[in-house]
Enzyme design. Structure first.
Site, PDB file in Angstrom:
ATOM      1  N   ASP A  53      55.382  36.888  23.044  1.00  0.00           N
ATOM      2  CA  ASP A  53      55.599  37.150  21.615  1.00  0.00           C
ATOM      3  C   ASP A  53      56.745  38.113  21.292  1.00  0.00           C
ATOM      4  OD1 ASP A  53      55.097  37.162  18.807  1.00  0.00           O
ATOM      5  OD2 ASP A  53      53.918  38.980  19.030  1.00  0.00           O
ATOM      6  N   CYS A 106      50.007  20.073   4.431  1.00  0.00           N
ATOM      7  CA  CYS A 106      50.195  21.522   4.534  1.00  0.00           C
ATOM      8  C   CYS A 106      51.053  22.040   3.376  1.00  0.00           C
ATOM      9  CB  CYS A 106      50.819  21.888   5.877  1.00  0.00           C
ATOM     10  SG  CYS A 106      52.328  20.987   6.260  1.00  0.00           S
ATOM     11  N   CYS A 151      49.470  24.747   0.558  1.00  0.00           N
ATOM     12  CA  CYS A 151      49.879  26.166   0.611  1.00  0.00           C
ATOM     13  C   CYS A 151      49.787  26.787  -0.778  1.00  0.00           C
ATOM     14  CB  CYS A 151      51.311  26.273   1.151  1.00  0.00           C
ATOM     15  SG  CYS A 151      51.897  27.984   1.094  1.00  0.00           S
ATOM     16  N   CYS A 182      54.867  33.833   2.134  1.00  0.00           N
ATOM     17  CA  CYS A 182      53.703  33.460   2.950  1.00  0.00           C
ATOM     18  C   CYS A 182      52.653  34.585   2.955  1.00  0.00           C
ATOM     19  CB  CYS A 182      54.175  33.164   4.377  1.00  0.00           C
ATOM     20  SG  CYS A 182      52.827  32.799   5.506  1.00  0.00           S
ATOM     21  N   CYS A 227      46.527  34.026   7.164  1.00  0.00           N
ATOM     22  CA  CYS A 227      46.171  32.843   6.370  1.00  0.00           C
ATOM     23  C   CYS A 227      46.292  31.641   7.297  1.00  0.00           C
ATOM     24  CB  CYS A 227      47.123  32.693   5.186  1.00  0.00           C
ATOM     25  SG  CYS A 227      46.995  31.099   4.332  1.00  0.00           S
ATOM     26  N   CYS A 284      47.469  26.178   5.995  1.00  0.00           N
ATOM     27  CA  CYS A 284      48.347  25.053   6.372  1.00  0.00           C
ATOM     28  C   CYS A 284      47.982  24.479   7.735  1.00  0.00           C
ATOM     29  CB  CYS A 284      49.816  25.449   6.309  1.00  0.00           C
ATOM     30  SG  CYS A 284      50.230  26.878   7.310  1.00  0.00           S
ATOM     31  N   CYS A 328      45.566  20.418   8.374  1.00  0.00           N
ATOM     32  CA  CYS A 328      46.372  19.502   9.188  1.00  0.00           C
ATOM     33  C   CYS A 328      45.462  18.461   9.864  1.00  0.00           C
ATOM     34  CB  CYS A 328      47.157  20.283  10.233  1.00  0.00           C
ATOM     35  SG  CYS A 328      48.169  19.213  11.277  1.00  0.00           S
TER      36      CYS A 328
HETATM   37  S1  SF4 Z   1      50.639  16.587  10.188  1.00  0.00           S
HETATM   38 FE1  SF4 Z   1      50.045  18.732   9.862  1.00  0.00          FE
HETATM   39  S2  SF4 Z   1      51.958  19.898  10.015  1.00  0.00           S
HETATM   40 FE2  SF4 Z   1      52.522  17.738   9.780  1.00  0.00          FE
HETATM   41  S3  SF4 Z   1      52.838  17.505   7.568  1.00  0.00           S
HETATM   42 FE3  SF4 Z   1      50.699  16.948   7.985  1.00  0.00          FE
HETATM   43  S4  SF4 Z   1      49.534  18.851   7.662  1.00  0.00           S
HETATM   44 FE4  SF4 Z   1      51.694  19.423   7.866  1.00  0.00          FE
HETATM   45  S1  SF4 Z   2      49.977  30.608   6.292  1.00  0.00           S
HETATM   46 FE1  SF4 Z   2      49.133  30.262   4.211  1.00  0.00          FE
HETATM   47  S2  SF4 Z   2      50.663  31.084   2.810  1.00  0.00           S
HETATM   48 FE2  SF4 Z   2      51.674  30.859   4.824  1.00  0.00          FE
HETATM   49  S3  SF4 Z   2      52.632  28.836   4.742  1.00  0.00           S
HETATM   50 FE3  SF4 Z   2      50.594  28.534   5.627  1.00  0.00          FE
HETATM   51  S4  SF4 Z   2      49.249  28.048   3.856  1.00  0.00           S
HETATM   52 FE4  SF4 Z   2      51.136  28.936   3.066  1.00  0.00          FE
END
Ligand code: SF4
Ligand code: SF4
Length: 350
Positions: A130, A190, A194, A216, A243, A246, A250
């Site tokens: 990291d 995603c 968001c 974010c 968070c 997203c 998926c």
């Molecule tokens: S497959 Fe996952 S990362 Fe790709 S657009 Fe859909 S939700 Fe987003």
């Molecule tokens: S972590 Fe949360 S705020 Fe950040 S891009 Fe993903 S859904 Fe959006």
């Protein structure tokens, strides 16, 4: 040692994914440097300072490197996603922070792997988890571990996206893996989910989407120190650390693999906000010591708790917020005053 043997050793050391990339300049560095130059990294100076340029090529960290072993560590626990969770008295903690801090655990496992490698084939190595200036996700993609989704996470077709990444640069010339195809297709879940519209178009095709970190929630409640702009607080919901939305939405995480590995077993998933609001600094330290949550420090965490209570609008939080508004810490006190202004009056709720 050959590629297949090293990858097998990595699995035996406790990693869930392992692949090899060439230690060579990364095409994705161009977009990365453009991203930081446009200010989308916000106040994360460590991404934008003199170290940014080192990310062009892993050999800036080990001149003799010929190959990079990239490992993935699955941390997913068999618990609900934040998007299925509607108890407004609780605060949400990002899935990666439910267990122990991963840096030391993964570093120890990579060191063990290095010892085994040196016993077989002495070579120069460098371990990174990291903090080193590496483009970890593009390297993981090059090593065949997955593709980088529109949510900017690395997605493995079989196991999902709940992975920590680590690397071992080596002077060994190993056969590289092949990157998998991008399987996002026409999906935009995603982007649509968001809450702060932080996944934005780049204006070109590769990549088509990028993260505006300044928007974010994970940036606001972990990386941003001190005051969070008032205009951004209501979008943060009840996320007190990180968070996952997203990733939760998926499709590749619908049947994501689950880890039984001890360090990632949950300590706290969604603690009651009222209990978090009365933590002393010492209690915060003992509750979250050795957890990623300690990164926010006490001030940042109580700030996040105050925002989360305000975002419920529930007058049940008036008393704890009034107490926080009297805090000696100016940041905590100001966020608590803001949160008090978000609460419905008891009459309205009756
Ligand atoms: S497959 Fe996952 S990362 Fe790709 S657009 Fe859909 S939700 Fe987003
Ligand atoms: S972590 Fe949360 S705020 Fe950040 S891009 Fe993903 S859904 Fe959006």
């Amino acid at each position: 040692m050959r590629s297949a043997e090293l990858k097998q050793l990595a699995l035996e050391c406790g990693f869930d994914l392992a692949g090899i990339a060439n230690a060579a300049p990364l095409a994705e560095a161009t977009h990365y440097l453009d991203w930081v130059s446009r200010g989308l990294a916000g106040k994360m100076g460590y991404l934008a300072d003199h170290r940014a340029d080192k990310r062009r090529d892993p050999r800036s960290l080990l001149a003799s490197a010929r190959s990079v072993l990239v490992v993935g560590q699955l941390y997913n626990a068999p618990m609900p996603y934040s998007t299925c969770f509607d108890d407004a008295t609780l605060g949400w903690i990002s899935r990666y922070a439910w267990g122990d801090d991963y840096h030391e655990v993964m570093r120890a496992r990579l060191k063990r792997l290095d010892t085994l490698l040196q016993g077989h084939t002495p070579c120069e190595t460098k371990i990174c988890v990291d903090t080193a200036p590496l483009l970890e996700r593009p390297l993981a993609q090059a090593a065949g571990l997955g593709w980088i989704g529109k949510n900017t996470c690395l997605i493995n077709q079989q196991q999902g996206s709940w992975f920590f990444l680590g690397e071992m640069l080596t002077s060994l010339d190993l056969d590289a893996d092949v990157p998998p195809p991008d399987r996002c297709g026409t999906c935009t879940r995603c982007i649509n989910a968001c809450p702060t519209e932080a996944i934005v178009r780049t204006g070109h095709n590769s990549p088509e989407w990028e993260l505006d970190a300044r928007l974010c929630i994970s940036y606001l409640n972990i990386e941003l120190k001190g005051e969070i702009p008032a205009s951004q607080r209501s979008g943060m919901g009840r996320h007190v650390f990180g968070c996952d939305i997203c990733q939760d939405v998926c499709p590749w995480n619908r049947r994501a693999a689950v880890s039984t590995d001890a360090p990632w077993q949950p300590r706290q998933i969604a603690p009651p906000l009222a209990e978090l609001a009365i933590l002393t600094a010492a209690e915060f330290g003992s509750l979250f010591g050795g957890s990623p949550i300690s990164r926010t420090k006490y001030q940042g965490f109580l700030r996040n708790v105050a925002i989360a209570m305000g975002n419920t609008a529930d007058p049940v939080f008036r008393v704890p917020l009034e107490r926080l508004a009297q805090s000696d810490d100016a940041v905590i006190a100001e966020h608590a005053r803001w949160a008090l202004g978000q609460l419905k009056s008891s009459v309205e709720c009756a």
